[in-house]
Motif scaffolding. Structure first.
Motif, PDB file in Angstrom:
ATOM      1  N   GLY A 192       0.836  -1.192   0.000  1.00  0.00           N
ATOM      2  CA  GLY A 192       0.000   0.000   0.000  1.00  0.00           C
ATOM      3  C   GLY A 192       0.870   1.240   0.000  1.00  0.00           C
ATOM      4  N   GLY A 193       0.364   2.314  -0.578  1.00  0.00           N
ATOM      5  CA  GLY A 193       1.091   3.563  -0.604  1.00  0.00           C
ATOM      6  C   GLY A 193       2.405   3.495  -1.342  1.00  0.00           C
ATOM      7  N   GLY A 194       2.496   2.628  -2.348  1.00  0.00           N
ATOM      8  CA  GLY A 194       3.744   2.473  -3.091  1.00  0.00           C
ATOM      9  C   GLY A 194       4.748   1.550  -2.441  1.00  0.00           C
ATOM     10  N   CYS A 195       4.394   0.940  -1.314  1.00  0.00           N
ATOM     11  CA  CYS A 195       5.286   0.029  -0.576  1.00  0.00           C
ATOM     12  C   CYS A 195       4.820  -1.409  -0.782  1.00  0.00           C
ATOM     13  CB  CYS A 195       5.254   0.335   0.915  1.00  0.00           C
ATOM     14  SG  CYS A 195       5.460   2.081   1.351  1.00  0.00           S
ATOM     15  N   GLU A 196       5.758  -2.349  -0.726  1.00  0.00           N
ATOM     16  CA  GLU A 196       5.371  -3.754  -0.848  1.00  0.00           C
ATOM     17  C   GLU A 196       6.456  -4.676  -0.312  1.00  0.00           C
ATOM     18  OE1 GLU A 196       4.064  -6.950  -4.321  1.00  0.00           O
ATOM     19  OE2 GLU A 196       3.907  -4.788  -4.679  1.00  0.00           O
ATOM     20  N   MET A 197       6.016  -5.644   0.498  1.00  0.00           N
ATOM     21  CA  MET A 197       6.874  -6.706   1.002  1.00  0.00           C
ATOM     22  C   MET A 197       6.172  -8.026   0.705  1.00  0.00           C
ATOM     23  SD  MET A 197       7.783  -4.951   4.719  1.00  0.00           S
ATOM     24  CE  MET A 197       6.046  -4.785   5.146  1.00  0.00           C
ATOM     25  N   ASP A 198       6.855  -8.951   0.038  1.00  0.00           N
ATOM     26  CA  ASP A 198       6.254 -10.218  -0.392  1.00  0.00           C
ATOM     27  C   ASP A 198       7.048 -11.390   0.161  1.00  0.00           C
ATOM     28  OD1 ASP A 198       4.430  -9.039  -2.688  1.00  0.00           O
ATOM     29  OD2 ASP A 198       6.425  -8.245  -3.055  1.00  0.00           O
ATOM     30  N   HIS A 199       6.373 -12.260   0.904  1.00  0.00           N
ATOM     31  CA  HIS A 199       7.041 -13.467   1.414  1.00  0.00           C
ATOM     32  C   HIS A 199       6.002 -14.402   2.003  1.00  0.00           C
ATOM     33  CE1 HIS A 199      10.084 -16.074   2.947  1.00  0.00           C
ATOM     34  NE2 HIS A 199       9.900 -15.758   4.213  1.00  0.00           N
ATOM     35  N   PRO A 200       5.946 -15.647   1.505  1.00  0.00           N
ATOM     36  CA  PRO A 200       6.698 -16.189   0.380  1.00  0.00           C
ATOM     37  C   PRO A 200       6.028 -15.812  -0.944  1.00  0.00           C
ATOM     38  CG  PRO A 200       5.229 -17.858   1.226  1.00  0.00           C
ATOM     39  CD  PRO A 200       5.061 -16.655   2.123  1.00  0.00           C
ATOM     40  N   ILE A 253      17.124 -15.096   5.017  1.00  0.00           N
ATOM     41  CA  ILE A 253      17.456 -15.121   3.592  1.00  0.00           C
ATOM     42  C   ILE A 253      17.591 -13.720   3.010  1.00  0.00           C
ATOM     43  CG2 ILE A 253      16.328 -17.348   3.273  1.00  0.00           C
ATOM     44  CD1 ILE A 253      14.049 -15.750   1.815  1.00  0.00           C
ATOM     45  N   GLY A 254      17.142 -12.684   3.727  1.00  0.00           N
ATOM     46  CA  GLY A 254      17.232 -11.337   3.186  1.00  0.00           C
ATOM     47  C   GLY A 254      16.920 -10.279   4.220  1.00  0.00           C
ATOM     48  N   HIS A 255      17.494  -9.096   4.014  1.00  0.00           N
ATOM     49  CA  HIS A 255      17.331  -7.956   4.924  1.00  0.00           C
ATOM     50  C   HIS A 255      17.433  -6.703   4.078  1.00  0.00           C
ATOM     51  CE1 HIS A 255      19.284  -5.364   8.336  1.00  0.00           C
ATOM     52  NE2 HIS A 255      18.029  -5.015   8.116  1.00  0.00           N
ATOM     53  N   ASP A 256      16.449  -5.816   4.181  1.00  0.00           N
ATOM     54  CA  ASP A 256      16.471  -4.570   3.419  1.00  0.00           C
ATOM     55  C   ASP A 256      16.139  -3.416   4.351  1.00  0.00           C
ATOM     56  OD1 ASP A 256      16.692  -2.819   1.280  1.00  0.00           O
ATOM     57  OD2 ASP A 256      15.378  -3.979  -0.033  1.00  0.00           O
ATOM     58  N   THR A 257      16.769  -2.274   4.098  1.00  0.00           N
ATOM     59  CA  THR A 257      16.546  -1.071   4.906  1.00  0.00           C
ATOM     60  C   THR A 257      16.106   0.111   4.058  1.00  0.00           C
ATOM     61  OG1 THR A 257      18.884  -0.436   4.709  1.00  0.00           O
ATOM     62  CG2 THR A 257      18.270  -1.795   6.609  1.00  0.00           C
ATOM     63  N   ARG A 258      15.921  -0.085   2.773  1.00  0.00           N
ATOM     64  CA  ARG A 258      15.602   1.028   1.876  1.00  0.00           C
ATOM     65  C   ARG A 258      14.109   1.316   1.887  1.00  0.00           C
ATOM     66  NH1 ARG A 258      16.453  -0.838  -3.480  1.00  0.00           N
ATOM     67  NH2 ARG A 258      15.818  -2.822  -2.569  1.00  0.00           N
ATOM     68  N   ASP A 259      13.727   2.507   2.360  1.00  0.00           N
ATOM     69  CA  ASP A 259      12.334   2.959   2.305  1.00  0.00           C
ATOM     70  C   ASP A 259      11.366   1.878   2.747  1.00  0.00           C
ATOM     71  OD1 ASP A 259      12.830   5.587   1.412  1.00  0.00           O
ATOM     72  OD2 ASP A 259      13.047   4.888  -0.649  1.00  0.00           O
ATOM     73  N   VAL A 260      11.616   1.322   3.927  1.00  0.00           N
ATOM     74  CA  VAL A 260      10.737   0.313   4.502  1.00  0.00           C
ATOM     75  C   VAL A 260       9.431   0.990   4.926  1.00  0.00           C
ATOM     76  CG1 VAL A 260      10.491  -1.326   6.415  1.00  0.00           C
ATOM     77  CG2 VAL A 260      12.690  -1.091   5.224  1.00  0.00           C
ATOM     78  N   PRO A 261       8.279   0.349   4.735  1.00  0.00           N
ATOM     79  CA  PRO A 261       7.007   0.990   5.097  1.00  0.00           C
ATOM     80  C   PRO A 261       6.966   1.432   6.555  1.00  0.00           C
ATOM     81  CG  PRO A 261       6.626  -1.022   3.848  1.00  0.00           C
ATOM     82  CD  PRO A 261       8.086  -0.982   4.141  1.00  0.00           C
ATOM     83  N   ASP A 262       6.329   2.580   6.787  1.00  0.00           N
ATOM     84  CA  ASP A 262       6.131   3.063   8.156  1.00  0.00           C
ATOM     85  C   ASP A 262       4.667   3.425   8.366  1.00  0.00           C
ATOM     86  OD1 ASP A 262       5.900   5.353   6.650  1.00  0.00           O
ATOM     87  OD2 ASP A 262       7.396   6.519   7.765  1.00  0.00           O
ATOM     88  N   ARG A 263       3.778   2.689   7.720  1.00  0.00           N
ATOM     89  CA  ARG A 263       2.344   2.922   7.802  1.00  0.00           C
ATOM     90  C   ARG A 263       1.647   1.589   8.051  1.00  0.00           C
ATOM     91  NH1 ARG A 263      -0.025   4.562   2.131  1.00  0.00           N
ATOM     92  NH2 ARG A 263      -1.855   3.488   2.950  1.00  0.00           N
TER      93      ARG A 263
END
Length: 301
Positions: A192-200, A253-263
């Motif tokens: 939402g709001g241009g953010c997305e996290m997918d797993h699995p 398996i993965g870690h990201d810190t770029r523009d992580v959702p805050d909503r």
């Protein structure tokens, strides 16, 4: 049975890995007694439903599907307060009505936006059921199928109500594809709001992976998790301020810190027609089974 508590509808999927590999974790870390320990916050390598708080997370849902049975047809009449925390399926009863929602019959899946030759329509009433396996283990079953006449795939997206529109948290499940066929996939997501996290995410005949699409755009983070959906896997996402981490079978398996959702975002356990490779054949079907689901809020202390 679990505890209780809206989801975005169809989310855009960025296809292909753009080569962003940020942090791939080591295999399980040995504990003091030599036994393997998960790298996630709960440090649990067991196959049974985890219970209780862990790290900065407090548990708000623990579902092992060992309660009431929900036959095909129960996940019906779901277009009530859709995409809000008040959403419900009138065909469900008891704790399942309190705890679960599903994308209503007639909503179109992501493949429709991609001009795929074979696309799908959500039909929770004839794809989702809950009951025991042959060994007595309670499971939720997602059986997607395509009619013999070649109509749209019958897809399914289920949503735990306890974590609808929740900001941050930990989201875990133990899953297995028990029947494979080309043309079917999962993309369990927060978006939402241009953010997305997918797993699995992935076609059920391919690899199981995780993806992060930063809120500000740019290349997706792509993380391969397992080669085969037909083995039991425990999958977890940990979403905290400025961080998203993905785990498979206790391995980061993965870690990201770029523009992580805050909503606030909802956890959508989305299963649909494939976006890559061949479409589902007329008369085909495929099935995913879930033996437990656990979810946690963040920042309890």
């Amino acid at each position: 049975m679990g505890s209780h508590a809206a989801a975005g509808r169809r989310r855009p999927l960025v296809l292909g890995a753009l080569g962003v590999t940020l942090l791939v974790a080591l295999l399980s870390i040995p504990g003091a007694g030599g036994a393997p320990v998960s790298a996630d916050a709960c440090r649990d390598m067991g196959t049974s439903l985890p219970r209780g708080d862990c790290g900065p997370f407090w548990q708000v849902m623990a579902e092992d599907f060992n309660g009431d049975r929900m036959p095909l047809g129960a996940f019906s009449d779901c277009d009530h307060h859709a995409d809000t925390s008040a959403a419900y399926c009138a065909g469900l009863k008891g704790e399942y009505r309190d705890n679960w929602w599903a994308y209503p019959t007639g909503w179109r899946d992501t493949a429709n936006d991609r001009a795929r030759a074979v696309a799908g329509v959500y039909h929770p009433e004839d794809t989702v059921s809950v009951g025991p396996a042959e060994n007595g283990d309670g499971r939720m079953r997602i059986r997607m199928w395509r009619p013999a006449d070649g109509g749209p795939v019958h897809a399914a997206a289920v949503v735990p109500r306890a974590v609808m529109q929740m900001k941050y948290g930990k989201y875990s499940a133990r899953i297995k594809v028990t029947k494979q066929a080309p043309g079917y996939k999962s993309a369990w997501l927060h978006y939402g709001g241009g953010c997305e996290m997918d797993h699995p995410e992935g076609e059920w005949t391919g690899a199981l992976s995780a993806f992060h699409h930063p809120c500000g755009g740019g290349g997706q983070g792509s993380f391969r998790g397992a080669d085969d959906w037909t083995e039991w896997h425990t999958v977890s996402t940990e979403w905290t301020p400025g961080h998203v981490r993905f785990f498979v079978d206790g391995r980061e398996i993965g870690h990201d810190t770029r523009d992580v959702p805050d909503r606030p975002l909802s956890w959508v356990m989305q299963n649909e027609s494939a976006l890559e490779g061949p479409g589902a054949a007329p008369g085909s079907s495929a099935q995913l089974e879930i033996t437990w689901v656990a979810a946690y809020a963040y920042g309890w202390k």
